[in-house]
Design a protein around this motif. Structure first.
Motif, short mmCIF file in Angstrom:
data_model
loop_
_atom_site.label_atom_id
_atom_site.label_comp_id
_atom_site.label_asym_id
_atom_site.label_seq_id
_atom_site.Cartn_x
_atom_site.Cartn_y
_atom_site.Cartn_z
N TYR A 63 49.04 37.39 21.94
CA TYR A 63 48.82 38.79 21.59
C TYR A 63 47.36 39.09 21.24
CZ TYR A 63 53.91 38.85 21.34
OH TYR A 63 55.25 38.74 21.64
N GLY A 64 46.50 38.07 21.19
CA GLY A 64 45.09 38.30 20.91
C GLY A 64 44.78 38.66 19.48
N ILE A 65 45.63 38.28 18.54
CA ILE A 65 45.40 38.58 17.12
C ILE A 65 44.49 37.50 16.55
CG2 ILE A 65 46.48 38.90 14.87
CD1 ILE A 65 49.01 39.76 16.32
N SER A 66 43.43 37.91 15.86
CA SER A 66 42.46 36.96 15.33
C SER A 66 42.40 36.93 13.82
CB SER A 66 41.06 37.29 15.88
OG SER A 66 40.69 38.61 15.51
N GLU A 67 42.96 37.91 13.14
CA GLU A 67 42.87 37.99 11.68
C GLU A 67 44.23 37.64 11.08
OE1 GLU A 67 41.59 41.10 8.11
OE2 GLU A 67 41.51 41.70 10.22
N PHE A 68 44.25 36.61 10.27
CA PHE A 68 45.47 36.17 9.57
C PHE A 68 45.13 35.97 8.10
CE2 PHE A 68 45.73 34.70 13.95
CZ PHE A 68 46.98 35.14 14.34
N LYS A 69 45.06 37.05 7.37
CA LYS A 69 44.70 36.99 5.96
C LYS A 69 45.97 36.94 5.12
CE LYS A 69 41.91 39.26 2.43
NZ LYS A 69 41.05 40.43 2.11
N PRO A 70 46.16 35.91 4.30
CA PRO A 70 47.38 35.82 3.49
C PRO A 70 47.46 36.94 2.46
CG PRO A 70 46.25 33.71 3.60
CD PRO A 70 45.31 34.73 4.15
N ILE A 71 48.66 37.28 2.05
CA ILE A 71 48.93 38.31 1.04
C ILE A 71 49.38 37.62 -0.23
CG2 ILE A 71 50.35 40.30 0.46
CD1 ILE A 71 50.50 40.95 3.39
N ALA A 72 48.81 38.06 -1.34
CA ALA A 72 49.18 37.47 -2.63
C ALA A 72 50.53 38.01 -3.08
CB ALA A 72 48.11 37.78 -3.67
N TYR B 222 50.19 33.45 18.19
CA TYR B 222 49.90 34.89 18.23
C TYR B 222 48.49 35.16 18.76
CZ TYR B 222 54.17 36.35 15.87
OH TYR B 222 55.48 36.63 15.57
N ALA B 223 47.54 34.26 18.48
CA ALA B 223 46.19 34.47 18.99
C ALA B 223 46.15 34.30 20.51
CB ALA B 223 45.23 33.48 18.32
N THR B 224 46.96 33.37 21.06
CA THR B 224 46.95 33.14 22.50
C THR B 224 47.71 34.22 23.25
OG1 THR B 224 46.83 30.76 22.09
CG2 THR B 224 47.50 31.46 24.28
N LEU C 142 62.34 41.51 2.63
CA LEU C 142 61.55 40.29 2.59
C LEU C 142 60.14 40.61 3.08
CD1 LEU C 142 64.11 37.78 4.14
CD2 LEU C 142 63.98 38.63 1.80
N VAL C 143 59.13 40.21 2.33
CA VAL C 143 57.74 40.46 2.67
C VAL C 143 57.12 39.14 3.14
CG1 VAL C 143 55.51 41.34 1.87
CG2 VAL C 143 57.64 42.28 0.95
N LEU C 144 56.56 39.14 4.36
CA LEU C 144 55.91 37.95 4.91
C LEU C 144 54.50 37.86 4.37
CD1 LEU C 144 57.08 38.19 8.64
CD2 LEU C 144 58.22 37.12 6.70
N THR C 145 54.13 36.71 3.83
CA THR C 145 52.83 36.54 3.16
C THR C 145 51.87 35.64 3.93
OG1 THR C 145 53.72 34.70 1.87
CG2 THR C 145 53.88 36.91 0.90
N ASP C 146 52.34 34.64 4.65
CA ASP C 146 51.44 33.71 5.34
C ASP C 146 52.22 33.01 6.44
OD1 ASP C 146 49.19 32.36 6.01
OD2 ASP C 146 49.06 31.13 4.19
N CYS C 147 51.49 32.27 7.30
CA CYS C 147 52.11 31.52 8.40
C CYS C 147 51.34 30.22 8.60
CB CYS C 147 52.14 32.35 9.68
SG CYS C 147 50.53 32.88 10.27
N ASP C 148 51.91 29.31 9.39
CA ASP C 148 51.27 28.02 9.61
C ASP C 148 50.30 28.09 10.78
OD1 ASP C 148 53.05 28.34 11.64
OD2 ASP C 148 53.94 26.34 11.48
N SER C 149 49.64 26.97 11.07
CA SER C 149 48.61 26.93 12.10
C SER C 149 49.19 27.15 13.50
CB SER C 149 47.86 25.59 12.05
OG SER C 149 48.77 24.52 12.23
N PHE C 150 50.37 26.60 13.80
CA PHE C 150 50.98 26.79 15.11
C PHE C 150 51.29 28.26 15.37
CE2 PHE C 150 54.88 27.30 17.62
CZ PHE C 150 54.47 26.77 18.82
N THR C 151 51.79 28.97 14.34
CA THR C 151 52.10 30.39 14.49
C THR C 151 50.83 31.19 14.73
OG1 THR C 151 53.97 30.05 13.00
CG2 THR C 151 53.30 32.31 13.42
N LYS C 152 49.76 30.85 14.00
CA LYS C 152 48.49 31.56 14.22
C LYS C 152 47.98 31.34 15.64
CE LYS C 152 47.15 31.19 9.34
NZ LYS C 152 46.17 30.63 8.37
N LEU D 97 58.28 29.39 14.88
CA LEU D 97 57.26 30.10 14.11
C LEU D 97 57.64 30.05 12.64
CD1 LEU D 97 56.81 33.26 16.39
CD2 LEU D 97 55.59 31.07 16.51
N HIS D 98 56.72 29.60 11.80
CA HIS D 98 56.97 29.44 10.37
C HIS D 98 56.19 30.50 9.59
CE1 HIS D 98 59.06 25.48 10.35
NE2 HIS D 98 58.49 25.40 11.54
#
Length: 766
Positions: free
Chosen positions: A365-374, A361-363, A348-358, A231-232
């Protein structure tokens, strides 16, 4: 050896002379019967000695019907296999006075040897395997003069081998069939007795407690399911409140196979060290207080239950793990966009993730919203931060090489200077590529004798070093020896005792016509070998003096205003060919001092006109081949055609040159190697460099286009590839190809006279 297997062949190591060391050759004084009721003195025969004087034969054949072939041939690799067991007494096991051990008993028919093997049983507590190695075993006393034979083994019989009694219970199908054919009845299998020790172990297996609790967890299944799944996340660490702190851009990697975390810092605006490891791969604790004490990560807790003295201590493993501390580590459930990770006191604050990680988590844990943080803006101005300067070294003092002195100034510990290993691998010798450019040179000196000396300068591309070898002529007073050893040579006219590294000769300085100053001597490069010229032409991007396109553009620019007169001077050239010296003189007058000898050589090689005519063409080679066939009375083309078809697996009618050479050589053609190579050289080839073997058959057919017999010649010498030296490329230049490449006809066609245009076209057509 003769006693063990008397029918072995009389070869070294298989037999010996029984009379060696014997002093008495009298007969043993015993009486026997010869015929019926005729007593006579006979010789005693040793047991198991099968021979012409023996009255004992193998037990598997009746007397007088023994096979004539020896047993090691008749019964080769034939083995009788029996199942057996023996009882072993146990001294200190209550309720079990003995244990039953099952074995495999093998009888080798070829030499009567026996081998006993006990199959390995897991957790048996005894060492198993080969109990008795393969050998002949004697029958116990008082019959110890004889060895065990085939008739001694059968189901239900007991065999004593070295003090152990083996009870035979069963045999395999081959053994049963073999014994039945020999007239030996084989009973039904016998069930071995129960093992009381194994009954006790199986009965008390559930009640037995392990001595140590099992603290190991099986993580192999998780590793196999999540191997190479990572997971990236992108994160940042705001360290701007410190004096020299800045915004750290990080990449967090979570390995699903073993729940470990790895953090890598990316390139920053402050000019810090790019892409270094922020945190090595390992489990990251959520709360960190101090370094764990020694032994805290052990799987067992050891308690000292008795004694405090230095001796007679007793220890026990704590099954409850009372002193163990439960440490919580970060796992995949703690990672999400916007989450804050405590990395040993750094937030350390996590701001975004790659497509494999999304997708993961969607498969799961059922998470559908992945909005990056500035990320927050930087409150420091990095523009005025001075970049780190290069280390200034002291000037060179003249001791050793510059690289060695610079390395000693960088570190206190003496270390050898680093070499360019990538360049060494790129330009290391491989096959026919030596990556050594060799030039012929003359010395320029005020001494007349030095001007006549010849030198070979070799330039090594692996490390940009030079070596000079002198080729002396006879009666000149000089010897052919190494003039300068291989080393890097600095350019002349630069400061020596400076802190900056000196400039050395590079491959671009090496060309025909260049002037080199080496150790105070001036050398002029006058020529180069074929490999150097070819290598520079193939790598013309690195060697501008060998770039034909660039050179012709310079010539075109100079000849454009005077092209009319330049062409008119060369009108009477015969066969559109001009010599190297003539074109060189004309171009040198036009180009001036900017035109070098190497550029002229490149032009001559690019537009070389080969006027070489081979001494033996196709017709002469065929006449020589037919004459050889006639001289040796060879006429077997049908067999040769069969060989060609047999080697043509794809049935294409074509073979490579090497395959054709192999077939012709294997067909015993009365040709020398040089003649076969010449025949394959003059035959036509396709795009894949393959030869139609039908052309070879027509070439060797004397009834097809017959030719007169050739004059006798020395084929090995006259047809050898080195018998006729090839002409040097570039001595003659194709004038029409040179003008066509310049393509300056359109610039003066309207201004030049018609007769000149017509003459120029005639030259071009010829």
């Amino acid at each position: 050896m003769s006693v063990r297997c008397p029918d072995l062949p009389f070869l070294p190591g298989y037999s010996f002379n029984p009379n060696i060391g014997k002093t008495q050759y009298g007969r043993t004084p015993i009486f026997g019967f010869i015929g019926k009721n005729n007593r006579s003195l006979v010789e005693k025969v040793k047991p198991n000695m099968f021979g012409p004087l023996s009255d004992k034969f193998p037990s598997i054949y009746p007397p007088g019907q023994s096979v004539e072939l020896p047993g090691w041939i008749v019964f080769d690799k034939q083995i009788l296999c029996f199942d057996a067991y023996f009882q072993e007494t146990l001294q200190e096991v209550p309720g079990s006075p003995f244990q039953v051990r099952k074995v495999k008993l093998y009888y080798f028919l070829e030499d009567g040897t026996i081998q006993v093997i006990e199959p390995k049983v897991e957790n048996s507590g005894v060492s198993q395997g080969t109990l008795i190695s393969r050998q002949r075993i004697r029958i116990p006393a008082p019959m110890d003069d004889n060895f065990y034979e085939l008739i001694d083994f059968n189901i239900g019989r007991e065999v004593e081998l070295y003090g152990k009694v083996f009870k035979i219970t069963n045999c395999d199908h081959f053994t049963r069939t073999f014994l039945n054919r020999c007239g030996i009845s084989v009973p039904d299998p016998i069930m071995p007795p129960a093992d009381p020790y194994m009954d006790i172990r199986s009965h008390d297996r559930d009640a037995m407690q392990p001595k140590k609790p099992n603290r190991n967890r099986d993580t192999l299944g998780k590793f196999l399911a999540n191997d190479k799944k990572v997971l990236h996340f992108t994160a940042y660490w705001d360290d701007q409140n410190t004096e020299y702190g800045y915004m750290h851009h990080l990449e967090v990697r979570y390995y699903l196979a073993d729940d470990t975390i790895e953090i890598k810092e990316l390139q920053t605006e402050a000019g810090g060290e790019p892409s270094f490891m922020f945190l090595r791969k390992g489990k990251l604790p959520k709360r960190y207080k101090e370094l764990p004490p020694v032994g805290s990560n052990s799987n067992y807790t050891v308690l000292n239950v008795l004694g405090s003295a230095l001796t007679n201590r007793r220890y026990i493993v704590d099954p409850l793990d009372c002193g163990r501390q439960n440490i919580e580590y970060y796992d995949e459930r703690d990672l999400s966009i916007g989450a804050v990770i405590n990395c040993y006191g750094r937030k350390l604050v996590l701001t975004d993730c790659d497509s494999f990680t999304k997708e993961y988590y969607a498969t799961k844990y059922g998470i559908s919203e992945f909005k990056p943080i500035a990320e927050p803006k930087s409150n420091k101005d990095f523009v005025n931060i001075p970049l780190p300067k290069d280390r200034e070294l002291p000037p060179w003092n003249g001791f050793g090489t510059y690289e060695d002195s610079a390395q000693n100034c960088i570190t206190v510990e003496p270390k050898p200077p680093h070499k360019d290993f990538k360049k060494f691998l790129l330009y290391d010798s491989f096959g026919l590529d030596s990556h050594i450019l060799r030039f012929e040179a003359k010395m320029k000196s005020k001494i007349p004798e030095n001007c006549t000396r010849n030198f070979i300068i070799s330039y090594f591309l692996t490390d940009d070093s030079l070596s000079i070898f002198e080729v002396a002529k006879r009666n000149t007073g000089f010897a052919s020896t190494m003039f300068a050893a291989r080393s890097k040579v600095q350019l002349a006219g630069q400061k020596i005792f400076t802190s900056k590294p000196p400039l050395c000769y590079t491959p671009q300085h090496m060309f025909v016509g260049a002037t080199l100053i080496i150790n105070g001597f001036t050398f002029i490069l006058t020529n180069a070998d074929e490999y150097a010229l070819r290598y520079m032409e193939l790598n013309c991007g690195q060697f501008p003096k060998a770039n034909l396109k660039r050179i012709m553009e310079k010539v075109k620019e100079k000849l454009e205003p005077i092209y009319k007169d330049f062409v008119a001077e060369n009108m009477p050239v015969e066969n559109s060919v001009i010599t190297y010296e003539r074109l060189r003189d004309k171009l040198c007058r036009v180009m001036g001092d900017d035109f070098t000898e190497h550029e002229m050589i490149t032009i001559a090689r690019g537009f070389s006109a080969s006027c070489y005519k081979e001494k033996y063409n196709r017709e002469k080679i065929r006449a020589i081949a037919l004459t050889e066939l006639k001289r040796f009375l060879w006429d077997d083309l049908d067999r040769l055609k069969e060989y060609f078809i047999h080697n043509d697996n794809a049935k294409t009618g074509k073979l490579t040159k090497q395959e054709c050479y192999t077939v012709m050589k294997g067909s015993r053609l009365p040709f020398d190697i040089q003649l076969i190579e010449k025949i394959l050289e003059v035959l036509p080839k396709d795009d894949d460099c393959k030869i139609r073997y039908e052309d070879i058959l027509q070439f060797l057919d004397r009834s097809r286009c017959p030719l007169p017999d050739a004059m006798p010649l020395n084929i090995k010498n006259d047809l050898w590839w080195g018998s006729e030296p090839q002409p040097e490329a570039g001595r003659l230049i194709d004038w029409c190809a040179f003008n066509k490449y310049l393509d300056l006809e359109s610039t003066f066609r309207d201004t030049v006279e018609p007769d000149s245009v017509k003459a120029l076209e005639n030259i071009k057509n010829t």
